[in-house]
Design a protein around this motif. Structure first.
Motif, PDB file in Angstrom:
ATOM      1  N   GLY A  68       0.804  -1.230   0.000  1.00 54.42           N
ATOM      2  CA  GLY A  68       0.000   0.000   0.000  1.00 54.42           C
ATOM      3  C   GLY A  68       0.831   1.271   0.000  1.00 54.42           C
ATOM      4  N   GLY A  69       1.925   1.291   0.744  1.00 48.59           N
ATOM      5  CA  GLY A  69       2.760   2.499   0.827  1.00 48.59           C
ATOM      6  C   GLY A  69       3.346   2.868  -0.523  1.00 48.59           C
ATOM      7  N   LEU A  70       3.759   1.860  -1.274  1.00 45.56           N
ATOM      8  CA  LEU A  70       4.339   2.126  -2.599  1.00 45.56           C
ATOM      9  C   LEU A  70       3.252   2.564  -3.581  1.00 45.56           C
ATOM     10  N   LYS A  71       2.111   1.886  -3.536  1.00 45.71           N
ATOM     11  CA  LYS A  71       1.012   2.255  -4.445  1.00 45.71           C
ATOM     12  C   LYS A  71       0.553   3.676  -4.149  1.00 45.71           C
ATOM     13  N   ASN A  72       0.498   3.998  -2.855  1.00 41.28           N
ATOM     14  CA  ASN A  72       0.103   5.350  -2.447  1.00 41.28           C
ATOM     15  C   ASN A  72       1.086   6.392  -2.993  1.00 41.28           C
ATOM     16  N   ALA A  73       2.383   6.083  -2.932  1.00 42.90           N
ATOM     17  CA  ALA A  73       3.410   7.011  -3.439  1.00 42.90           C
ATOM     18  C   ALA A  73       3.244   7.196  -4.947  1.00 42.90           C
ATOM     19  N   ILE A  74       2.958   6.110  -5.648  1.00 49.87           N
ATOM     20  CA  ILE A  74       2.771   6.202  -7.103  1.00 49.87           C
ATOM     21  C   ILE A  74       1.513   7.014  -7.413  1.00 49.87           C
ATOM     22  N   ASP A  75       0.470   6.795  -6.635  1.00 51.65           N
ATOM     23  CA  ASP A  75      -0.775   7.547  -6.858  1.00 51.65           C
ATOM     24  C   ASP A  75      -0.530   9.054  -6.677  1.00 51.65           C
ATOM     25  N   TRP A  76       0.196   9.429  -5.622  1.00 53.83           N
ATOM     26  CA  TRP A  76       0.508  10.856  -5.433  1.00 53.83           C
ATOM     27  C   TRP A  76       1.355  11.378  -6.595  1.00 53.83           C
ATOM     28  N   ALA A  77       2.355  10.571  -6.978  1.00 52.35           N
ATOM     29  CA  ALA A  77       3.273  11.031  -8.035  1.00 52.35           C
ATOM     30  C   ALA A  77       2.544  11.250  -9.358  1.00 52.35           C
ATOM     31  N   SER A  78       1.434  10.550  -9.535  1.00 53.58           N
ATOM     32  CA  SER A  78       0.712  10.653 -10.815  1.00 53.58           C
ATOM     33  C   SER A  78      -0.191  11.888 -10.880  1.00 53.58           C
ATOM     34  N   ARG A  79      -0.364  12.578  -9.752  1.00 55.68           N
ATOM     35  CA  ARG A  79      -1.318  13.703  -9.692  1.00 55.68           C
ATOM     36  C   ARG A  79      -0.613  15.052  -9.629  1.00 55.68           C
ATOM     37  N   GLY A  80      -1.422  16.119  -9.660  1.00 53.06           N
ATOM     38  CA  GLY A  80      -0.848  17.469  -9.616  1.00 53.06           C
ATOM     39  C   GLY A  80      -0.610  17.995 -11.020  1.00 53.06           C
ATOM     40  N   ASP A  81       0.292  18.983 -11.133  1.00 49.85           N
ATOM     41  CA  ASP A  81       0.546  19.624 -12.427  1.00 49.85           C
ATOM     42  C   ASP A  81       0.984  18.620 -13.477  1.00 49.85           C
ATOM     43  N   LYS A  82       1.703  17.615 -13.021  1.00 47.58           N
ATOM     44  CA  LYS A  82       2.342  16.715 -13.958  1.00 47.58           C
ATOM     45  C   LYS A  82       2.363  15.303 -13.393  1.00 47.58           C
TER      46      LYS A  82
END
Ligand code: FNR
Length: 188
Positions: free
Chosen positions: A90-104
């Motif tokens: 879950g921690g890794l998936k959560n990090a990927i989910d955050w990284a996929s959002r925002g401006d870029k």
């Protein structure tokens, strides 16, 4: 410019075999190219919140922005992960989910080398498969071969990145050499 590489372990715990495998990979990476600049992005230290669009909509947290920048500013990402209940921790998936959002989407066009270690026999295989699906969705280039599954890794790895597994070392060397070649081709 020197190649910038970041490593992410899918497990947060201090004694994580996957963190140890990242340390071993850093050594192999520096043997391939001593000029490489390597940074580990430790998800335990970074302590991202659980993804919540309300948090994103209010204001992207500072640690999320820093995590995203670290990925965006890298040329190559290495992910070493166990599987949790047959999938991505879950921690890794959560990090990927955050990284996929925002401006870029921070993983867009990023080359990713995937590997994993487990204290059992196969406790990374399905996680790696699922990770490839998530990263393909984000337009990353995951290196398909060799797949690196380090079994019973507690008998092979130590804190300093010493790795008593000649086959594993040779697989990681091949994986990283390919990742570097693909990264350079994409940037040329
Ligand atoms: C596991 N583990 C595990 N192993 C496996 O073969 N299949 C699985 O589905 C799971 N699921 C699972 C869930 C959770 C919550 C934990 C904590 C563990 C075992 C796991 O792969 C093994 O302990 C790894 O060594 C953990 O990685 P680190 O922390 O050593 O990097």
């Amino acid at each position: 410019m020197n190649m910038r590489v970041v490593g992410i372990a899918g497990s947060l715990r201090i004694e994580s075999l996957n963190k140890k495998l990242l340390r071993a990979s850093e050594k192999i990476l520096k043997e391939i190219d001593p000029s490489v600049e390597y940074t580990e992005l430790d998800l335990k230290t970074i302590a991202l919140p659980v993804y919540d669009q309300d948090i994103q909509d209010a204001r992207m947290p500072e640690n999320v922005l820093q995590f995203k920048s670290a990925i965006q500013n890298s040329d190559l990402v290495i992910i070493s992960t166990p599987e949790y209940n047959h999938s991505i921790p879950g921690g890794l998936k959560n990090a990927i989910d955050w990284a996929s959002r925002g401006d870029k989407n921070s993983f867009a066009n990023k080359v990713v080398a995937i590997m994993g270690a487990t204290d059992g026999m196969g406790g990374t295989i399905r996680s790696q498969e699922h990770l490839r699906v998530a990263l393909a969705t984000l337009n990353s280039f995951t290196i398909p071969y060799p797949e690196v599954f380090i079994r019973q890794a507690q008998n092979k790895l130590d804190e300093q990145g010493n790795f008593a597994d000649d086959k594993g070392i040779s697989q990681i060397r091949k994986l990283l050499e390919r990742a570097i070649t693909v990264t350079k081709k994409l940037q040329s």
